[in-house]
Scaffold this active site. Sequence first.
Site, PDB file in Angstrom:
ATOM      1  N   LYS A 243       1.014  -1.605   0.097  1.00 33.41           N
ATOM      2  CA  LYS A 243       0.129   0.298   0.044  1.00 33.41           C
ATOM      3  C   LYS A 243       1.248   1.393   0.393  1.00 33.41           C
ATOM      4  O   LYS A 243       1.631   1.265   1.212  1.00 33.41           O
ATOM      5  CB  LYS A 243      -1.257   0.183   1.319  1.00 33.41           C
ATOM      6  CG  LYS A 243      -1.734   1.481   1.737  1.00 33.41           C
ATOM      7  CD  LYS A 243      -2.793   1.132   2.372  1.00 33.41           C
ATOM      8  CE  LYS A 243      -3.408   2.535   2.629  1.00 33.41           C
ATOM      9  NZ  LYS A 243      -4.440   2.220   3.819  1.00 33.41           N
ATOM     10  N   ASP A 248      -2.422  10.099   4.090  1.00 35.20           N
ATOM     11  CA  ASP A 248      -3.857   9.893   3.711  1.00 35.20           C
ATOM     12  C   ASP A 248      -4.416  10.247   4.547  1.00 35.20           C
ATOM     13  O   ASP A 248      -4.448  11.002   6.389  1.00 35.20           O
ATOM     14  CB  ASP A 248      -3.547   8.311   4.520  1.00 35.20           C
ATOM     15  CG  ASP A 248      -4.890   7.670   4.829  1.00 35.20           C
ATOM     16  OD1 ASP A 248      -6.222   8.502   4.227  1.00 35.20           O
ATOM     17  OD2 ASP A 248      -5.520   7.151   5.486  1.00 35.20           O
ATOM     18  N   LYS A 255      -9.782  13.521   8.029  1.00 35.05           N
ATOM     19  CA  LYS A 255     -10.048  12.668   9.551  1.00 35.05           C
ATOM     20  C   LYS A 255      -9.757  14.005  10.356  1.00 35.05           C
ATOM     21  O   LYS A 255      -8.625  15.177  10.398  1.00 35.05           O
ATOM     22  CB  LYS A 255      -8.128  12.356   9.157  1.00 35.05           C
ATOM     23  CG  LYS A 255      -7.579  10.863   8.904  1.00 35.05           C
ATOM     24  CD  LYS A 255      -6.638  10.076   8.758  1.00 35.05           C
ATOM     25  CE  LYS A 255      -6.514   8.663   8.300  1.00 35.05           C
ATOM     26  NZ  LYS A 255      -6.896   7.696   9.022  1.00 35.05           N
ATOM     27  N   ASP A 266       1.693   5.817   5.410  1.00 39.25           N
ATOM     28  CA  ASP A 266       0.271   5.501   4.872  1.00 39.25           C
ATOM     29  C   ASP A 266       1.627   4.533   3.220  1.00 39.25           C
ATOM     30  O   ASP A 266       1.044   3.897   2.710  1.00 39.25           O
ATOM     31  CB  ASP A 266      -0.727   6.020   5.052  1.00 39.25           C
ATOM     32  CG  ASP A 266      -1.764   5.227   4.909  1.00 39.25           C
ATOM     33  OD1 ASP A 266      -1.897   4.457   5.465  1.00 39.25           O
ATOM     34  OD2 ASP A 266      -2.846   5.583   4.568  1.00 39.25           O
ATOM     35  N   ASP A 325     -11.212   7.378   4.002  1.00 45.46           N
ATOM     36  CA  ASP A 325     -10.825   7.094   5.024  1.00 45.46           C
ATOM     37  C   ASP A 325     -10.704   5.594   4.624  1.00 45.46           C
ATOM     38  O   ASP A 325      -9.666   5.102   4.292  1.00 45.46           O
ATOM     39  CB  ASP A 325     -10.939   7.581   6.021  1.00 45.46           C
ATOM     40  CG  ASP A 325      -9.177   7.703   6.633  1.00 45.46           C
ATOM     41  OD1 ASP A 325      -8.583   7.385   5.930  1.00 45.46           O
ATOM     42  OD2 ASP A 325      -9.718   7.962   8.074  1.00 45.46           O
ATOM     43  N   GLU A 327      -9.383   3.765   2.031  1.00 40.60           N
ATOM     44  CA  GLU A 327      -9.146   4.123   0.828  1.00 40.60           C
ATOM     45  C   GLU A 327      -8.162   2.873   0.941  1.00 40.60           C
ATOM     46  O   GLU A 327      -7.832   2.718  -0.879  1.00 40.60           O
ATOM     47  CB  GLU A 327      -8.911   5.076   0.254  1.00 40.60           C
ATOM     48  CG  GLU A 327      -6.224   5.695   0.804  1.00 40.60           C
ATOM     49  CD  GLU A 327      -6.717   5.520   2.251  1.00 40.60           C
ATOM     50  OE1 GLU A 327      -7.629   5.842   3.693  1.00 40.60           O
ATOM     51  OE2 GLU A 327      -5.562   5.103   3.346  1.00 40.60           O
ATOM     52  N   ARG A 329      -7.627  -0.035   1.301  1.00 42.22           N
ATOM     53  CA  ARG A 329      -8.550  -1.573   0.737  1.00 42.22           C
ATOM     54  C   ARG A 329      -8.776  -1.316  -1.190  1.00 42.22           C
ATOM     55  O   ARG A 329      -8.810  -2.098  -2.075  1.00 42.22           O
ATOM     56  CB  ARG A 329      -9.565  -2.127   1.286  1.00 42.22           C
ATOM     57  CG  ARG A 329     -10.767  -0.999   1.729  1.00 42.22           C
ATOM     58  CD  ARG A 329     -11.784  -1.343   2.715  1.00 42.22           C
ATOM     59  NE  ARG A 329     -11.222  -0.815   4.198  1.00 42.22           N
ATOM     60  CZ  ARG A 329     -11.547  -1.435   4.921  1.00 42.22           C
ATOM     61  NH1 ARG A 329     -11.915  -2.097   4.966  1.00 42.22           N
ATOM     62  NH2 ARG A 329     -10.777  -0.852   6.087  1.00 42.22           N
TER      63      ARG A 329
HETATM   64  N1  BES Z   1      -3.884   4.548   7.130  1.00 45.03           N
HETATM   65  C1  BES Z   1      -5.564   4.378   7.281  1.00 45.03           C
HETATM   66  C2  BES Z   1      -5.211   3.072   9.092  1.00 45.03           C
HETATM   67  C3  BES Z   1      -4.140   3.368   9.821  1.00 45.03           C
HETATM   68  C4  BES Z   1      -4.761   3.870  10.933  1.00 45.03           C
HETATM   69  C5  BES Z   1      -3.246   3.199  10.016  1.00 45.03           C
HETATM   70  C6  BES Z   1      -4.394   4.110  12.204  1.00 45.03           C
HETATM   71  C7  BES Z   1      -2.209   3.767  11.377  1.00 45.03           C
HETATM   72  C8  BES Z   1      -2.810   4.146  12.125  1.00 45.03           C
HETATM   73  C9  BES Z   1      -6.265   3.673   6.740  1.00 45.03           C
HETATM   74  O1  BES Z   1      -6.574   3.863   5.236  1.00 45.03           O
HETATM   75  C10 BES Z   1      -7.629   4.300   7.317  1.00 45.03           C
HETATM   76  O2  BES Z   1      -7.583   5.702   7.552  1.00 45.03           O
HETATM   77  N2  BES Z   1      -8.271   3.177   8.037  1.00 45.03           N
HETATM   78  C11 BES Z   1     -10.003   3.239   8.476  1.00 45.03           C
HETATM   79  C12 BES Z   1     -10.631   2.266   8.224  1.00 45.03           C
HETATM   80  C13 BES Z   1     -12.191   2.648   8.337  1.00 45.03           C
HETATM   81  C14 BES Z   1     -12.272   4.426   8.308  1.00 45.03           C
HETATM   82  C15 BES Z   1     -12.523   1.798   8.056  1.00 45.03           C
HETATM   83  C16 BES Z   1      -9.811   3.047  10.015  1.00 45.03           C
HETATM   84  O3  BES Z   1      -9.040   2.313  10.432  1.00 45.03           O
HETATM   85  O4  BES Z   1      -9.709   3.585  11.286  1.00 45.03           O
HETATM   86 ZN    ZN Z   2      -4.281   4.743   4.376  1.00 42.60          ZN
HETATM   87 ZN    ZN Z   3      -7.492   6.046   5.304  1.00 42.32          ZN
END
Ligand code: BES
Ligand code: ZN
Ligand code: ZN
Length: 479
Positions: A243, A248, A255, A266, A325, A327, A329
Site C-alpha cells: 500500500k 492519507d 481525519k 501510509d 478514509d 482508501e 483496500r
Molecule cells: N491508513 C489508515 C489506517 C491507519 C490508521 C494506519 C491508524 C495507522 C494508524 C487507513 O486508511 C484508514 O484510515 N483506515 C480506517 C478504516 C475505517 C474508516 C473503516 C481506520 O482504520 O480507521
Molecule cells: Zn490509509
Molecule cells: Zn484512510
Amino acid sequence: MKIEVSEGEKKNDSQRRILLVPFFEQAPIKDVKVELGKALEEIGFTGKSNDIRIVSMPSIKENFCAVGLGKREKYSIETYRRALSSALREIERTGIQSVIASLPGVDGSDLETFETAYIAETTLYKFSKYKSQNHDTPEIKEILISGKSDLNSALQRGQILGKSTNYARDFANMPPSEGTPSYFEKLARELKNVNISVIEKDKFKELGMGGLEGVSRAAKEPAKLVIMEYKNSSDKPFAIIGKGIIFDSGGISIKPSAGMQEMKFDKCGASAVLGVMKALSEMNAKVNVIGLAPLTENLPGGNAYKPGDILRHYNGKTSEVITTDAEGRLVMADALSYAVDKYSPKAILDISTLTGACVTALGNNIAGLMGNNGELISKMLDVSSKTWEKVWNLPIDDDFREQIKSTVADIKNTGGSQGGAETAGAFLENFIGTTPWLHLDIAGTAWTQEKTAKKEYVGKGATGFGVRLLTEFSIALFN
Ligand code: BES
Ligand code: ZN
Ligand code: ZN
C-alpha cells in the site's frame, strides 16, 4: 559504515577503538583481560540484561563496552539483538568510531555474525536528510567482528538486509510533499537487475482500475502503479503488493487534525516492497518476485471521490464507498486483481498500513496476518519467528464477509468498527480469486509513535517492518 570479520589482533590505534564484550549474568568473568575482569568487579557489573558499562583503561590502552545478556537459560537471539543495539547506542555517545565486537557464542557464529551486521545497520540508521546541522556525536565508522573469513557471507547477508531495510525507511520517512509517487519510481529505477514498468494515472480508467482512479481523483501528485520485476528463477512468480498512500488525509471523510502528520507513513507497505526488491537483487536470490506499488495521495477536493460513490475494480467487482478514509483496500483491490490476472503468480501477498483496528487488536509490535492458505500461513509464522518482525494470525470467516455486504454494490469498503482488521481482510479476499494469498496489516508496526515503546534497533519513525521478513519469506518460498 564498514563492517568486516577480522581474525586476531587489530593493528589500529587501541585508544581510538572500543572492544564490545558480551557477558551472561552469574557466569564467571573469564576469557577477558585480567584487568578488565577486575575493573568490572569493582564497579559491580552484573551481566544482567540492560547492564551496559563503558570502561576506559588507559593503563592497558583499551576501551571496553561490557554488555549484559541476562541469564543464560533465558537467552535467545532476540536478547542479543536488543543488547547489541543498546550497546551500540552507548558507544555512539562516547564518540569512539571503531568497534571490535565479540560474539556471544551461543547460536553459532554464522547467525550471530548475520545479526550483528543487520542490527548494526538498523540501529545506527539516521534520517538526517532534512537537518541543517547535525549536533550528534560522530558516527561509528567501522565494526570489526572477531571471527574467521568463512563468516563473510553471513555478514554480507545481514548487511544487505539492514541496508535494504534502511532504504525502505528512507522513503517511508520522507515528507509527503517530497516522497511522491514519482520519487518512488525514481528510487525503483535505481535498483539493479530489477525491471520497472509503470501504469500512469491516465490509464487507470481505461484499464478498469476504479479503486485507483477513485482514490487518486483529487490527488495533485500524479498517481502511479509501479511494477518491479526481479526474475532469477523459472518458477511462477511470487507477487508482493504494498500500500502506497503518500499521504492519507482521509479524503472527504477527513481525519481529525491531531496526529494527521503521521499519515505520511501510509506509504510504508510500498516502501517495504521497494526494500525487498533491493535486498533480493543484491543477494542475487534465486527467486522470481514481482513487486507492485499502487501509489497516490488521498486528498479532499471538488473533484474528490465521495462517500456513496460506487467503484468498479479491475476484476469487475464493485464496491460502495462508505468512507473515503478506507482508501487503502480500494487501491489494493486493483493492484491485487491486476497481479493475479497478468502474472498468474504461484502466491500473492499484500503488506498494508490498513486499519487502526489492527493496532487496537495487536499493538505496535505485532502485525496482523490473514490469508486463504494454511501452508502459506504456517510458512510465514515460521519465517517470522526467526526475525524480530512478529505476526499473529487473525481469522476471516463468514461473519466478517457478511459485515461488508452492500445493498447497492457487491461489497462496501467498511464493515463498521467491530473486527475492523478482519473485515478489511474479507474485502481484499474478493480480489485474489483462488490464488494462495497472505495479507499483512502493518498499521501498528510500520512506524514508532512517540507514546509507544519500540524495539531499540528500529528507533524513531519508519521501522522498515517487513523488509527482512518478506525477503526471507520469498527465499523460503523458492527453496
Ligand atoms: N491508513 C489508515 C489506517 C491507519 C490508521 C494506519 C491508524 C495507522 C494508524 C487507513 O486508511 C484508514 O484510515 N483506515 C480506517 C478504516 C475505517 C474508516 C473503516 C481506520 O482504520 O480507521
Ligand atoms: Zn490509509
Ligand atoms: Zn484512510
